[in-house]
Design a protein around this motif. Structure first.
Motif, PDB file in Angstrom:
ATOM      1  N   TRP A  40      38.720  41.034  36.775  1.00 10.56           N
ATOM      2  CA  TRP A  40      39.870  40.413  37.569  1.00 10.56           C
ATOM      3  C   TRP A  40      41.171  41.859  36.975  1.00 10.56           C
ATOM      4  O   TRP A  40      40.331  42.798  36.198  1.00 10.56           O
ATOM      5  N   ASN A  41      41.684  42.250  38.681  1.00  5.92           N
ATOM      6  CA  ASN A  41      42.440  43.064  38.421  1.00  5.92           C
ATOM      7  C   ASN A  41      43.386  43.178  38.383  1.00  5.92           C
ATOM      8  O   ASN A  41      43.999  41.799  37.284  1.00  5.92           O
ATOM      9  N   CYS A  68      31.887  46.430  43.008  1.00  8.31           N
ATOM     10  CA  CYS A  68      32.848  45.590  42.821  1.00  8.31           C
ATOM     11  C   CYS A  68      34.243  46.236  42.561  1.00  8.31           C
ATOM     12  O   CYS A  68      34.629  45.472  42.045  1.00  8.31           O
ATOM     13  N   THR A  69      33.947  47.182  42.114  1.00  8.54           N
ATOM     14  CA  THR A  69      35.361  47.835  41.340  1.00  8.54           C
ATOM     15  C   THR A  69      36.478  47.498  42.684  1.00  8.54           C
ATOM     16  O   THR A  69      37.548  47.313  43.309  1.00  8.54           O
ATOM     17  N   MET A  70      35.996  47.957  43.847  1.00  5.83           N
ATOM     18  CA  MET A  70      36.436  48.084  45.460  1.00  5.83           C
ATOM     19  C   MET A  70      36.809  46.555  45.627  1.00  5.83           C
ATOM     20  O   MET A  70      38.040  46.171  45.953  1.00  5.83           O
ATOM     21  N   GLY A  76      41.242  40.871  44.384  1.00  2.09           N
ATOM     22  CA  GLY A  76      41.532  40.987  43.110  1.00  2.09           C
ATOM     23  C   GLY A  76      40.602  39.948  41.898  1.00  2.09           C
ATOM     24  O   GLY A  76      40.884  39.741  40.982  1.00  2.09           O
ATOM     25  N   LYS A  77      39.699  39.436  42.168  1.00  5.46           N
ATOM     26  CA  LYS A  77      38.177  39.523  41.376  1.00  5.46           C
ATOM     27  C   LYS A  77      37.024  40.509  41.953  1.00  5.46           C
ATOM     28  O   LYS A  77      36.799  40.116  43.058  1.00  5.46           O
ATOM     29  N   CYS A  78      35.905  39.542  41.214  1.00 11.74           N
ATOM     30  CA  CYS A  78      34.384  39.602  41.705  1.00 11.74           C
ATOM     31  C   CYS A  78      34.271  39.128  40.850  1.00 11.74           C
ATOM     32  O   CYS A  78      33.614  39.966  39.519  1.00 11.74           O
ATOM     33  N   SER A 102      38.655  39.746  32.144  1.00 13.20           N
ATOM     34  CA  SER A 102      37.002  39.318  32.675  1.00 13.20           C
ATOM     35  C   SER A 102      37.609  37.876  31.931  1.00 13.20           C
ATOM     36  O   SER A 102      38.197  37.800  30.884  1.00 13.20           O
ATOM     37  N   GLU A 103      36.639  37.061  32.389  1.00 13.73           N
ATOM     38  CA  GLU A 103      36.388  35.932  31.469  1.00 13.73           C
ATOM     39  C   GLU A 103      34.996  35.462  32.204  1.00 13.73           C
ATOM     40  O   GLU A 103      34.322  35.470  33.288  1.00 13.73           O
TER      41      GLU A 103
END
Length: 105
Positions: A40-41, A68-70, A76-78, A102-103
């Motif tokens: 998550w961002n 992934c970072t972008m 908002g998430k990846c 993260s989750e």
């Protein structure tokens, strides 16, 4: 009167318990792979910090980590990794230990 069926020789493969067992194991392995780590961002960590963490923890290439970072930044998430729960749990814990959100889903 006797009835004869033309049954192909390979039809007997379906009657073998070993084949059923292998299919069950394959299905379990597929089900085991449905977990994913979602990152998550946040407004705290830098791009470079997140990229470095994804490379070190998740085994990403530089390009994968940058993409992934972008996505995390703009969407908002990846999903950053998929696999078995056993494989993902240590990665998730390492991401959390670096203050990344993260989750596992």
């Amino acid at each position: 009167m006797s009835i004869h069926y033309n049954i192909p020789a390979n039809i007997k493969d379906y009657e073998k318990p070993q084949r059923e067992y292998e299919e069950d194991v394959a299905l379990l392995e597929q089900e085991d792979e449905v977990y994913k780590i979602v990152l998550w961002n946040d407004d705290v960590n830098t791009f470079d910090y997140v990229i470095e963490a994804l490379i070190e923890i998740c085994g990403h290439t530089l390009e994968q980590a940058e993409q992934c970072t972008m996505l995390v930044h703009y969407k908002g998430k990846c999903t950053v990794k998929t696999g078995s729960l056993e494989k993902l749990k240590p990665m998730h814990e390492k991401l959390l230990s670096r203050s990344l959100t993260s989750e596992i889903v």
